[in-house]
Design a protein around this motif. Structure first.
Motif, PDB file in Angstrom:
ATOM      1  N   ARG A  13      -0.118  10.542   5.225  1.00 25.50           N
ATOM      2  CA  ARG A  13      -1.361  10.368   4.239  1.00 25.50           C
ATOM      3  C   ARG A  13      -1.848   8.851   4.535  1.00 25.50           C
ATOM      4  O   ARG A  13      -2.614   8.533   3.937  1.00 25.50           O
TER       5      ARG A  13
ATOM      6  N   VAL B  56       3.123  -0.823  -1.354  1.00 24.53           N
ATOM      7  CA  VAL B  56       2.141   0.015  -0.614  1.00 24.53           C
ATOM      8  C   VAL B  56       1.614  -0.652   0.409  1.00 24.53           C
ATOM      9  O   VAL B  56       0.991  -1.799   0.432  1.00 24.53           O
TER      10      VAL B  56
ATOM     11  N   ALA C 128       2.759   6.686 -10.143  1.00 21.86           N
ATOM     12  CA  ALA C 128       2.148   7.740  -9.295  1.00 21.86           C
ATOM     13  C   ALA C 128       0.729   7.151  -9.098  1.00 21.86           C
ATOM     14  O   ALA C 128       0.168   7.648  -8.164  1.00 21.86           O
ATOM     15  N   GLU C 129       0.034   6.946 -10.300  1.00 23.88           N
ATOM     16  CA  GLU C 129      -1.319   6.804 -10.189  1.00 23.88           C
ATOM     17  C   GLU C 129      -1.742   5.787  -9.204  1.00 23.88           C
ATOM     18  O   GLU C 129      -2.524   5.684  -8.557  1.00 23.88           O
ATOM     19  N   SER C 130      -0.813   4.327  -9.483  1.00 21.13           N
ATOM     20  CA  SER C 130      -1.238   3.237  -8.822  1.00 21.13           C
ATOM     21  C   SER C 130      -0.896   3.447  -7.171  1.00 21.13           C
ATOM     22  O   SER C 130      -1.391   2.739  -6.417  1.00 21.13           O
ATOM     23  N   GLU C 131       0.145   4.175  -7.152  1.00 17.34           N
ATOM     24  CA  GLU C 131       0.500   4.557  -5.769  1.00 17.34           C
ATOM     25  C   GLU C 131      -0.498   5.030  -5.003  1.00 17.34           C
ATOM     26  O   GLU C 131      -1.078   4.450  -3.883  1.00 17.34           O
ATOM     27  N   THR C 132      -1.245   6.110  -5.620  1.00 16.28           N
ATOM     28  CA  THR C 132      -2.254   6.730  -4.751  1.00 16.28           C
ATOM     29  C   THR C 132      -3.608   5.661  -4.835  1.00 16.28           C
ATOM     30  O   THR C 132      -3.935   5.594  -3.770  1.00 16.28           O
ATOM     31  N   LEU C 133      -3.902   5.052  -5.780  1.00 22.23           N
ATOM     32  CA  LEU C 133      -5.073   4.286  -5.744  1.00 22.23           C
ATOM     33  C   LEU C 133      -4.845   3.008  -4.721  1.00 22.23           C
ATOM     34  O   LEU C 133      -5.533   2.823  -3.827  1.00 22.23           O
ATOM     35  N   TYR C 134      -3.651   2.252  -4.951  1.00 22.94           N
ATOM     36  CA  TYR C 134      -3.331   1.275  -3.720  1.00 22.94           C
ATOM     37  C   TYR C 134      -3.033   1.652  -2.393  1.00 22.94           C
ATOM     38  O   TYR C 134      -3.560   1.030  -1.410  1.00 22.94           O
ATOM     39  N   GLY C 135      -2.700   3.072  -2.370  1.00 23.27           N
ATOM     40  CA  GLY C 135      -2.644   3.486  -0.987  1.00 23.27           C
ATOM     41  C   GLY C 135      -3.643   3.751  -0.240  1.00 23.27           C
ATOM     42  O   GLY C 135      -4.041   3.173   0.873  1.00 23.27           O
ATOM     43  N   ALA C 136      -4.820   4.238  -0.941  1.00 23.97           N
ATOM     44  CA  ALA C 136      -6.204   4.229  -0.433  1.00 23.97           C
ATOM     45  C   ALA C 136      -6.749   3.110  -0.074  1.00 23.97           C
ATOM     46  O   ALA C 136      -7.479   2.853   0.960  1.00 23.97           O
TER      47      ALA C 136
END
Length: 245
Positions: A181, A197, A223-231
């Protein structure tokens, strides 16, 4: 000695929060304004800080700190490249941003930009993070040569919280997930209240030189912030890597 320690604490907080005024420094450090003012005058006279623009005096670092830091290690060029990217990452996420570098069997925090939110993650520059129990460390491990990972797994993995990964097979599975990922996540694995992250800065395959992370209380790592911050952090790390090549 106490005055010297106060000056060093003030210098560190100016570096982390610049531009910053005497009142905010006094609140953050929990020391009298008079003590902070004396430290600021000393640091200004020595050339470490200067007043920022504006009618109200707020202090910022000078290039002297960077020059001395560069002589102390090899990360000056990394900092020069990373800090503008970190500033943009902080703007996008509104959270605290860390830059760490590998040092033997740990990660060391060499730069931080703090969030303006009242509840934040606070960590001193120079602090060491474990490889297997931090997002920065796992990001570095996931991009390291297999022998680096094997060497770590040959020793017992310390447990810091209930969520720390201590089983070698579980850690290998986690590293595979990170590679797939592009970023690592820490849900309180080192400190139960800290989430982060991270993504590795890689200029040569198998040899990560640093990692960037977005750091926040676990309560804000959804879950939402994890995806946004990960990207966002993966993109930032890729940008730093590209500029260093």
């Amino acid at each position: 000695m106490k005055n010297v320690l106060n000056a060093l604490r003030v210098l560190e907080e100016v570096a982390a929060r610049q531009p910053i005024g005497v009142g905010e420094l006094a609140r953050v450090l929990d020391v009298p304004k008079s003590s902070v003012q004396r430290a600021l005058v000393t640091l200004h006279t020595a050339g470490w800080i200067r007043p920022g623009p504006g009618e109200v005096t707020r202090w910022v670092m000078t290039s002297k700190a960077l020059a001395v830091g560069g002589r102390a290690g090899s990360d000056l060029g990394l900092r020069d490249v990373a800090v503008p990217v970190m500033e943009e990452l902080r703007r996008r996420t509104e959270e605290t941003i860390h830059l760490t570098v590998p040092e033997e069997d740990k990660l060391v925090l060499i730069e931080r930009l703090e969030t303006s939110k009242p509840v934040r993650i606070s960590m001193a520059l120079g602090h060491a993070l474990p490889l297997h129990a931090s997002a920065n460390g796992k990001a570095v491990l996931a991009n390291s040569r297999p022998e680096v990972v094997r060497r770590l797994l040959a020793t017992e993995l310390p447990r810091y919280t209930d969520t720390t990964i201590t089983d070698p097979d579980d850690l290998l599975a986690e590293l595979a997930k990170i590679r797939a990922r592009g970023f690592a996540v820490n849900h309180g694995e080192w400190r139960s209240d800290v989430g982060s992250v991270a993504a590795a800065v890689v200029t040569e395959p198998g040899k990560p030189i640093a990692s960037l992370s977005v750091n926040l209380p676990v309560s804000r790592l959804t879950a939402e912030s994890e995806t946004l911050y990960g990207a966002a952090v993966a993109e930032a790390a890729k940008t730093v890597s590209g500029r260093l090549r």
